[in-house]
Enzyme design. Structure first.
Site, PDB file in Angstrom:
ATOM      1  N   HIS A  82      -5.170  -0.877  -7.553  1.00 31.87           N
ATOM      2  CA  HIS A  82      -3.776  -1.827  -8.055  1.00 31.87           C
ATOM      3  C   HIS A  82      -4.602  -3.160  -7.910  1.00 31.87           C
ATOM      4  O   HIS A  82      -4.513  -4.013  -8.745  1.00 31.87           O
ATOM      5  CB  HIS A  82      -2.956  -1.569  -6.915  1.00 31.87           C
ATOM      6  CG  HIS A  82      -2.336  -0.207  -7.095  1.00 31.87           C
ATOM      7  ND1 HIS A  82      -1.625   0.493  -8.260  1.00 31.87           N
ATOM      8  CD2 HIS A  82      -2.271   0.789  -6.371  1.00 31.87           C
ATOM      9  CE1 HIS A  82      -1.158   1.710  -8.033  1.00 31.87           C
ATOM     10  NE2 HIS A  82      -1.950   1.944  -6.852  1.00 31.87           N
TER      11      HIS A  82
HETATM   12  C1  BDR Z   1       0.631  -1.837  -3.829  1.00 24.23           C
HETATM   13  O1  BDR Z   1       1.051  -0.916  -2.739  1.00 24.23           O
HETATM   14  C2  BDR Z   1       0.012  -1.050  -1.778  1.00 24.23           C
HETATM   15  O2  BDR Z   1      -0.051   0.206  -0.986  1.00 24.23           O
HETATM   16  C3  BDR Z   1      -1.245  -1.170  -2.462  1.00 24.23           C
HETATM   17  O3  BDR Z   1      -2.013  -2.100  -1.479  1.00 24.23           O
HETATM   18  C4  BDR Z   1      -0.829  -2.261  -3.754  1.00 24.23           C
HETATM   19  O4  BDR Z   1      -0.711  -3.469  -3.419  1.00 24.23           O
HETATM   20  C5  BDR Z   1       0.746  -0.734  -5.194  1.00 24.23           C
HETATM   21  O5  BDR Z   1       1.946  -0.443  -5.204  1.00 24.23           O
END
Ligand code: BDR
Ligand code: CA
Length: 304
Positions: free
Chosen positions: A233
């Site tokens: 992500h």
């Molecule tokens: C986001 O949630 C977190 O767990 C990850 O680091 C990312 O920023 C994804 O939904």
């Protein structure tokens, strides 16, 4: 010319990979890292940011400041089930990784932003530090070129059917950020779920170099995974900055839901029906996923 950026982050395994890219890419000048509670508590996210900076020997160049311990209003819920108890399980960084600077995240953000004209703010956790900064020091807004933020989604969530984790963690902060008037690029689940480290890419990292080994250890322990791979992500913020041509975007108005069963949801005015045609976000809606995978490997191959 290099891009001056500040990362506000909650490492977090994908945050760690994003920091790795930002620290090492020659086109990026990472001025400051601020940590926020999110994937794990803020003492752990701060320690994790320090560990990555120390791994690359940048302790003297890139300050790390600790930020908010909890969201503005909503009770704090971590994501240790995804990132492990420390938030960065899977690699031993040792115990000697230094300390955060004495300034709070808000003070450090204020000073670093006011010292620049064209700084880009890159949040990869919840937006609590940024909301506190905008409330306390609204004058910083005109010094920020843009915010490139991981979070949100206009096509479905990962916490509820519409809420994504970073926005869900602190929806009140997200609302303040999206109403700030600062240009925002939304790098949400619409693209990040397609930007996978495939099993093949993960295997290639393993024996590439020290950085590859470190990332292999972390990503192998990252419980955000399907058969197709691990979604990176937060790394999308950095890939977007360096390769915006790999993304399709739409200019939209997005609203954040701050209460009720839709809390943390992002609603896009896709017909331009509710805000007189105005927009407050450039939303990434598609990505060249193969290019992302190749870029990831190329970047790491040039690291220590
Ligand atoms: C986001 O949630 C977190 O767990 C990850 O680091 C990312 O920023 C994804 O939904
Ligand atoms: Ca994150």
């Amino acid at each position: 010319m290099t891009m001056k950026i500040i990362m506000d982050t909650d490492p977090g395994i994908d945050d760690a990979a994003a920091l790795t890219m930002a620290i090492n890419d020659p086109e990026i000048d990472l001025k400051l890292i601020t940590a926020v509670a999110g994937n794990v508590t803020v003492d752990k996210t701060t320690a994790n940011a320090l560990k990555i900076v120390h791994f690359f020997g940048k302790d003297q160049e890139i300050p790390v400041a600790a930020g908010a311990k909890e969201p503005l209003i909503k009770p704090f819920e971590d994501a240790a089930r995804i990132h492990g108890a420390s938030g960065m399980e899977g690699y031993d960084f040792g115990d000697d990784y230094g300390e955060p600077i004495a300034k709070s995240a808000v003070e450090a953000l204020h000073d670093a932003i006011m010292a620049e004209d064209e700084v880009i703010l890159v949040p990869t956790g919840s937006y609590t530090n940024i909301a506190l900064l905008f409330k306390q020091y609204p004058e910083v807004k005109s010094h920020i070129k843009e915010i490139v933020a991981m979070g949100g989604s206009i096509s479905g969530g990962n916490m509820t059917s519409i809420a994504e984790f970073n926005v869900f963690t602190d929806p009140d902060a997200a609302e303040i950020m999206y109403k700030s008037g600062v240009p925002i690029v939304t790098v949400g689940l619409d693209v990040t779920l397609k930007a996978l480290i495939t099993p093949d890419t993960l295997n290639q990292l393993k024996d590439m170099n020290e950085t590859g080994k470190m990332l292999y250890g972390l990503i192998n322990n990252y419980n955000d995974v399907t058969e197709a791979g691990h979604p990176m992500h937060d790394v999308n913020t950095i890939f977007y900055l360096l390769h915006p041509e790999a993304y399709q975007t739409k200019d939209l108005w997005v609203d954040i839901q701050t209460s009720g069963p839709a809390i943390g949801g992002m609603v896009a005015d896709i017909r331009g029906a509710y805000h007189d045609g105005k927009t407050n976000a450039k939303v990434c809606v598609d990505i060249d996923a193969a290019a992302f995978n190749q870029w990831f490997l190329d970047e790491v191959s040039h690291m220590k």
